[in-house]
Design a protein around this motif. Structure first.
Motif, PDB file in Angstrom:
ATOM      1  N   ASN A  12      11.294  55.140  30.127  1.00 15.30           N
ATOM      2  CA  ASN A  12      11.611  55.205  28.711  1.00 15.30           C
ATOM      3  C   ASN A  12      11.915  56.628  28.279  1.00 15.30           C
ATOM      4  N   GLU A  13      11.146  57.484  28.794  1.00 20.66           N
ATOM      5  CA  GLU A  13      11.360  58.869  28.424  1.00 20.66           C
ATOM      6  C   GLU A  13      12.764  59.304  28.788  1.00 20.66           C
ATOM      7  N   HIS A  14      13.154  58.884  29.936  1.00 20.54           N
ATOM      8  CA  HIS A  14      14.482  59.306  30.367  1.00 20.54           C
ATOM      9  C   HIS A  14      15.587  58.683  29.534  1.00 20.54           C
ATOM     10  N   GLU A  15      15.392  57.454  29.285  1.00 21.68           N
ATOM     11  CA  GLU A  15      16.462  56.751  28.588  1.00 21.68           C
ATOM     12  C   GLU A  15      16.762  57.319  27.213  1.00 21.68           C
ATOM     13  N   ASP A  16      15.763  57.891  26.633  1.00 25.78           N
ATOM     14  CA  ASP A  16      15.998  58.384  25.295  1.00 25.78           C
ATOM     15  C   ASP A  16      16.329  59.869  25.229  1.00 25.78           C
ATOM     16  N   GLU A  17      16.411  60.421  26.337  1.00 20.11           N
ATOM     17  CA  GLU A  17      16.741  61.839  26.307  1.00 20.11           C
ATOM     18  C   GLU A  17      18.193  62.049  25.947  1.00 20.11           C
ATOM     19  N   ASP A  18      18.413  63.202  25.529  1.00 21.53           N
ATOM     20  CA  ASP A  18      19.779  63.555  25.159  1.00 21.53           C
ATOM     21  C   ASP A  18      20.604  63.570  26.446  1.00 21.53           C
ATOM     22  N   PRO A  19      21.680  62.862  26.406  1.00 24.20           N
ATOM     23  CA  PRO A  19      22.545  62.764  27.569  1.00 24.20           C
ATOM     24  C   PRO A  19      22.941  64.133  28.122  1.00 24.20           C
ATOM     25  N   THR A  20      23.085  65.056  27.228  1.00 27.01           N
ATOM     26  CA  THR A  20      23.541  66.371  27.666  1.00 27.01           C
ATOM     27  C   THR A  20      22.476  67.098  28.479  1.00 27.01           C
ATOM     28  N   THR A  21      21.257  66.853  28.101  1.00 23.21           N
ATOM     29  CA  THR A  21      20.194  67.548  28.813  1.00 23.21           C
ATOM     30  C   THR A  21      19.697  66.710  29.973  1.00 23.21           C
ATOM     31  N   GLN A  22      20.097  65.460  29.924  1.00 21.72           N
ATOM     32  CA  GLN A  22      19.630  64.558  30.959  1.00 21.72           C
ATOM     33  C   GLN A  22      20.268  64.898  32.300  1.00 21.72           C
ATOM     34  N   LYS A  23      19.520  64.651  33.268  1.00 20.05           N
ATOM     35  CA  LYS A  23      20.041  64.938  34.588  1.00 20.05           C
ATOM     36  C   LYS A  23      21.170  63.975  34.899  1.00 20.05           C
ATOM     37  N   LYS A  24      22.100  64.489  35.562  1.00 19.92           N
ATOM     38  CA  LYS A  24      23.254  63.664  35.899  1.00 19.92           C
ATOM     39  C   LYS A  24      22.814  62.493  36.763  1.00 19.92           C
ATOM     40  N   PRO A  25      23.149  61.316  36.323  1.00 19.39           N
ATOM     41  CA  PRO A  25      22.734  60.145  37.097  1.00 19.39           C
ATOM     42  C   PRO A  25      23.476  60.065  38.415  1.00 19.39           C
ATOM     43  N   ARG A  26      22.787  59.606  39.325  1.00 15.04           N
ATOM     44  CA  ARG A  26      23.391  59.449  40.643  1.00 15.04           C
ATOM     45  C   ARG A  26      24.363  58.285  40.604  1.00 15.04           C
ATOM     46  N   VAL A  27      25.422  58.497  41.227  1.00 16.21           N
ATOM     47  CA  VAL A  27      26.403  57.413  41.253  1.00 16.21           C
ATOM     48  C   VAL A  27      25.985  56.367  42.277  1.00 16.21           C
ATOM     49  N   VAL A  28      25.996  55.194  41.846  1.00 20.72           N
ATOM     50  CA  VAL A  28      25.647  54.112  42.759  1.00 20.72           C
ATOM     51  C   VAL A  28      26.948  53.440  43.158  1.00 20.72           C
ATOM     52  N   TRP A  29      27.262  53.560  44.376  1.00 18.31           N
ATOM     53  CA  TRP A  29      28.509  52.946  44.820  1.00 18.31           C
ATOM     54  C   TRP A  29      28.299  51.461  45.045  1.00 18.31           C
ATOM     55  N   SER A  30      28.433  50.802  43.981  1.00 14.29           N
ATOM     56  CA  SER A  30      28.271  49.355  44.053  1.00 14.29           C
ATOM     57  C   SER A  30      29.440  48.763  44.821  1.00 14.29           C
ATOM     58  N   VAL A  31      29.320  47.538  45.095  1.00 12.72           N
ATOM     59  CA  VAL A  31      30.388  46.876  45.821  1.00 12.72           C
ATOM     60  C   VAL A  31      31.684  46.957  45.048  1.00 12.72           C
ATOM     61  N   ASP A  32      31.584  46.719  43.800  1.00 11.04           N
ATOM     62  CA  ASP A  32      32.794  46.750  42.988  1.00 11.04           C
ATOM     63  C   ASP A  32      33.407  48.133  42.955  1.00 11.04           C
ATOM     64  N   LEU A  33      32.528  49.069  42.771  1.00 15.37           N
ATOM     65  CA  LEU A  33      33.023  50.430  42.688  1.00 15.37           C
ATOM     66  C   LEU A  33      33.673  50.810  44.007  1.00 15.37           C
ATOM     67  N   HIS A  34      33.029  50.465  45.023  1.00 16.42           N
ATOM     68  CA  HIS A  34      33.554  50.783  46.339  1.00 16.42           C
ATOM     69  C   HIS A  34      34.893  50.082  46.549  1.00 16.42           C
ATOM     70  N   ARG A  35      34.937  48.917  46.068  1.00 11.35           N
ATOM     71  CA  ARG A  35      36.165  48.147  46.232  1.00 11.35           C
ATOM     72  C   ARG A  35      37.316  48.840  45.517  1.00 11.35           C
ATOM     73  N   LYS A  36      36.997  49.327  44.389  1.00 13.09           N
ATOM     74  CA  LYS A  36      38.043  50.025  43.644  1.00 13.09           C
ATOM     75  C   LYS A  36      38.479  51.262  44.414  1.00 13.09           C
ATOM     76  N   PHE A  37      37.486  51.856  44.940  1.00  9.78           N
ATOM     77  CA  PHE A  37      37.757  53.059  45.714  1.00  9.78           C
ATOM     78  C   PHE A  37      38.704  52.726  46.857  1.00  9.78           C
ATOM     79  N   VAL A  38      38.363  51.725  47.570  1.00 10.04           N
ATOM     80  CA  VAL A  38      39.183  51.331  48.711  1.00 10.04           C
ATOM     81  C   VAL A  38      40.579  50.935  48.266  1.00 10.04           C
ATOM     82  N   ALA A  39      40.606  50.228  47.187  1.00  9.70           N
ATOM     83  CA  ALA A  39      41.910  49.791  46.697  1.00  9.70           C
ATOM     84  C   ALA A  39      42.764  51.009  46.388  1.00  9.70           C
ATOM     85  N   ALA A  40      42.137  51.975  45.774  1.00  8.09           N
ATOM     86  CA  ALA A  40      42.867  53.184  45.417  1.00  8.09           C
ATOM     87  C   ALA A  40      43.339  53.911  46.666  1.00  8.09           C
ATOM     88  N   VAL A  41      42.462  53.996  47.601  1.00  5.40           N
ATOM     89  CA  VAL A  41      42.807  54.684  48.841  1.00  5.40           C
ATOM     90  C   VAL A  41      43.957  53.963  49.528  1.00  5.40           C
TER      91      VAL A  41
END
Length: 677
Positions: free
Chosen positions: A144-173
């Motif tokens: 909860n603490e994290h979720e309400d933090e200011d996005p700017t000060t919040q740590k950059k979220p790790r990108v989760v290469w979901s299947v869909d995301l990966h698929r897009k990636f592959v498609a692009a490649v």
DNA sequence: CGGCGAATAT
DNA sequence: GATATTCGCC
């Protein structure tokens, strides 16, 4: 807190009977109701109508309460204030209760540290679950603490290469061409907000390594094949045995599936049994889970999990040209697949669980495509074009399973051109090992595939899903150790196996897992069809062919099986059993979609051979089930199954009989949703 | 920018 | 402990 076995109607495994709850509400009626409900949940309840009192009680009896449920609106003290103080002074989970569901209030509660916000009138069902907050209170708060933090000060979220995301990636490649695919361009093409060039660059690096690995393995395979003359029986044998299962071995990462990675013989098995694979309930915080079909993890909250579909016209530019794509079966498979496996019965008595898995409509089976058992030896063959023996269309999908079962049939192989070779090889392998090989594993041969250029793009997928709805996987696990242990060519064989499977697996992606995905770029461009068409109806040819070997009959295998009495055998048999069953399930599942399995021949011929092993029993079941499928969900179609079941169970009992209950049972197993009998 | 390797996070 | 991701530098 005392945690005991769950109480009757609770669907939770562990229910905290006696958890000490402090209920606070200024309204006597509400408080009484709350208390009643809490007690009904078997909590140890303490009540008070004043927040001040509640606070005092908490202060005076630290560690005397496990959880606090407080109304929001109270005259003496705002519920939020109480929440705040409790959070400040003691580490207790607090649940807010209010008749006002205003999002702002809810948010306020959450931001102030409430672990939950219940609306009046509160339902007992909700209260039954509150104890869970007590278990991971800290985690919740942190979140909860994290979720309400200011996005700017919040740590950059790790990108989760979901299947869909990966698929897009592959498609692009693919669209750009592997040579011209650079982070910036890929990023533009992907059109995914919040994704950065760096993210893509990193993924690209990984992807390249992945491709490299694959190509390397492929070459090894090719070389090995060449060296061995490709007709080496044991080679093929092992190949098929390990088959699909291998991708599951190895690390756990986005690309870990690559079958070409290290292949600990126990890896897969372990994985199958791991909580992550099986889908544990609870906090979705593991990478595996996140990559799953549905992203529910906190990470996805940042938007990366929700990507807009990017239209990808058939990407004919095969990025993986000339490479033996591997598999990534994991990724392609769906969560359902996971469940599927999880529910695979290990014992005959569990056969009843069939229905559960069969309900899944997205089981992806790999349809074997090439006739040549050697196709697997990728690289050269690189079957980018299907040469199946004529799979007409997607309808035949699911053949795979039938194939596996079919392989048992001694007389089935004659249909395949290469069977001669296969047979010899296979039998040799079997004999040399002293262990009867699992006929099912032969499937893998089929899997060889025919990689469709368009489909390939998907191959790299995300592995997060460790599911393995493919029966082959299971079998490979068990058989691998036994057959390959001391084989020098072990590694190579495995590698070969993997690559050989790559094709089919890849195909699976779009057809199976992706099928139901909204953003499946491959699903809307006709690729699916092409893939299907590439799948030979008799994709099993090679596998079955092996079985043709007169010396390699089921019977024989069974014999060796029982005569060897080694512990491994036991496991193996069980695994096979599972495998078979899973095959059956797959088949059954498909049946619901109207897939016809014209394998009666197999069944019929098989029926005469009954051996009392689990394997045989299951195989018979599978076959008959298939037959049943052909005829439709009718009791009459089931009778044969029961008969065979009896035969197998009681090998020497010819005069078996069955009753309507048995029929119904079998029918229900096969067609859980079928009401007609 | 793109690619790499170090630094971190998981 | 192994990987996956991100960070920083060239």
């Amino acid at each position: 807190m005392t945690v005991e076995q769950g109480i009757g109607n609770s669907n939770i495994d562990q229910f905290p009977i006696g958890m000490r709850v402090l209920a606070v509400d200024d309204d006597p009626t509400c408080l009484l109701l709350l208390e009643t409900l809490l007690r009904r949940c078997q909590y140890n309840v303490t009540t008070t109508s004043q927040a001040i009192t509640a606070l005092r009680m908490l202060r005076e009896n630290k560690n005397k309460f496990d959880l606090v449920i407080s109304d929001v609106h109270m005259p003496d003290m705002d519920g939020f204030k109480l929440l705040e103080l409790v959070g400040l002074e003691m580490d207790l989970p607090v649940i807010m209760l209010s008749a006002n569901g205003d999002p702002k209030l809810v948010m306020k509660g959450i931001t102030h540290g409430a672990c939950d916000y219940l609306l009046k009138p509160v339902r007992i069902e909700e209260l039954k679950n509150i104890w869970q907050h007590n278990e991971d209170e800290d985690e919740d708060r942190d979140e909860n603490e994290h979720e309400d933090e200011d996005p700017t000060t919040q740590k950059k979220p790790r990108v989760v290469w979901s299947v869909d995301l990966h698929r897009k990636f592959v498609a692009a490649v693919n669209q750009l061409g592997i040579d011209k695919a650079v982070p910036k361009k890929i990023l533009d093409l992907m059109n995914v907000e919040k994704l950065t060039r760096e993210n893509v660059a990193s993924h690209l690096q990984k992807y390249r390594l992945y491709l490299k690995r694959i190509s390397t393995v492929a070459n090894q395979q090719a070389n090995m094949v060449a060296a061995l003359g490709s007709s080496d029986a044991s080679y093929l044998q092992m190949n098929s045995m390990n088959g699909l299962g291998l991708h599951n071995l190895g690390g756990s990462g986005q690309f870990h599936n690559t079958p070409f990675r290290s292949l600990p013989s126990s890896g897969m098995l372990g994985r199958l049994n791991s909580p992550a694979v099986l889908g544990i309930r609870g906090i979705p915080s593991s990478g595996v889970i996140q990559l799953g079909h549905v992203q529910t993890a906190p990470h996805s909250a940042h938007g990366l999990g929700h990507f807009q579909p990017v239209g990808h016209p058939g990407n004919n530019g095969n990025i993986l040209q000339g490479m033996p794509m591997s598999l990534e079966l994991d990724q392609i498979q769906s969560n359902k697949g996971v469940n599927y496996i999880r529910e695979l019965p290990t014992h005959l008595d569990d056969t009843a669980s069939f229905p559960v898995s069969s309900g899944s409509t997205d089981m992806k089976i790999i349809a074997g495509s090439s006739n040549s058992p050697f196709v697997g030896v990728s690289n050269k063959p690189l079957m980018l074009e299907g040469h199946g023996q004529g799979l007409q269309d997607g309808q035949n999908f699911g053949k795979q399973s039938s194939l596996s079962a079919g392989s048992l049939d001694p007389g089935y192989s004659s249909h395949f051109p290469d069977h001669g070779r296969c047979n010899d090889n296979w039998s040799n392998a079997v004999q040399s090992n002293g262990v009867q090989s699992n006929s099912f594993t032969l499937n893998d041969c089929f899997k060889q595939p025919t990689l469709h250029p368009s489909a390939i793009g998907d191959s790299m997928s995300t592995p997060a899903l460790q599911s393995r709805n493919n029966p082959c996987d299971v079998s490979s696990i068990s058989t691998l150790p036994i057959h390959l242990q001391d084989s020098k060519a072990d590694l190579q064989c495995r590698a070969a196996t993997m690559s050989s499977n790559a094709g089919p697996i890849i195909n699976n992606g779009p057809l199976g897992w992706d099928d139901h995905r909204q953003n499946d770029p491959y699903n809307s461009n006709g690729i699916s069809n092409s893939i299907n068409s590439a799948i030979p109806l008799n994709g099993n040819g090679s596998l079955i062919g092996r079985n043709l070997d007169p010396n390699n009959t089921i019977f024989q295998r069974t014999t060796s099986f029982s005569s060897t009495g080694q512990p491994n055998f036991v496991d193996t048999s069980l695994m096979k059993h599972n495998e078979v069953e899973s095959s059956a399930m797959e088949t059954l599942g498909r049946s619901k979609d109207g897939y016809l399995l014209n394998q009666q021949k197999l069944q019929d011929s098989y029926v005469s051979n009954n051996f009392g092993s689990l394997e045989d029993l299951v195989s018979v079941m599978v076959k008959q089930a298939r037959k049943c499928l052909v005829h439709g969900p009718r009791r009459s179609s089931v009778s044969c199954i029961i008969d065979d079941f009896d035969i197998v169970t009681r090998p020497h009992t010819e005069g078996k009989s069955h009753n309507s209950n048995q029929e119904k049972w079998v029918l229900d197993c096969l067609f859980p949703n079928n009401n007609s009998t």
